[in-house]
Design a protein around this motif. Sequence first.
Motif, PDB file in Angstrom:
ATOM      1  N   ASP A   1      37.702  11.224  38.925  1.00  0.00           N
ATOM      2  CA  ASP A   1      39.096  12.112  39.529  1.00  0.00           C
ATOM      3  C   ASP A   1      39.010  13.372  39.551  1.00  0.00           C
ATOM      4  OD1 ASP A   1      41.140  12.182  41.253  1.00  0.00           O
ATOM      5  OD2 ASP A   1      42.430  11.078  40.028  1.00  0.00           O
TER       6      ASP A   1
ATOM      7  N   VAL B   1      41.682  16.371  39.150  1.00  0.00           N
ATOM      8  CA  VAL B   1      43.201  16.779  38.993  1.00  0.00           C
ATOM      9  C   VAL B   1      43.584  18.222  38.728  1.00  0.00           C
ATOM     10  CG1 VAL B   1      43.709  14.597  38.249  1.00  0.00           C
ATOM     11  CG2 VAL B   1      43.073  16.323  36.480  1.00  0.00           C
TER      12      VAL B   1
ATOM     13  N   ALA C   1      48.190  18.624  35.603  1.00  0.00           N
ATOM     14  CA  ALA C   1      48.334  17.392  35.386  1.00  0.00           C
ATOM     15  C   ALA C   1      47.433  16.813  34.497  1.00  0.00           C
ATOM     16  CB  ALA C   1      48.143  16.754  36.929  1.00  0.00           C
TER      17      ALA C   1
ATOM     18  N   ALA D   1      46.900  12.564  33.540  1.00  0.00           N
ATOM     19  CA  ALA D   1      45.679  11.966  33.772  1.00  0.00           C
ATOM     20  C   ALA D   1      44.841  11.330  32.468  1.00  0.00           C
ATOM     21  CB  ALA D   1      44.753  13.008  34.663  1.00  0.00           C
TER      22      ALA D   1
END
Length: 88
Positions: A42, A44, A48, A52
Amino acid sequence: MNFRIRGLSPEPFKAIFDMDDAALAARGAQRVFADDMIVEADVVDGSAIESAIEQYFQREEVSYLHLHYAGRGCYVCRVDRVQRGSEY
């Protein structure tokens, strides 16, 4: 658009294929087994990242994370799962 994708030739690495772990370590190398596969990936925002990391570590099969900068993909660090109360 035309393009070509090429992999690395194994020729420069053939000398290390049959080395044991001690011989690899003497050269600053380490054997990595393919059973440590990517579970998910992912992108991010930096603000964040803590959330995560916590979310990924809720999955039992995730024992560590490799973080990369999104823009150029450069490796940043490895994040390991640790037991609560253990020292760093």
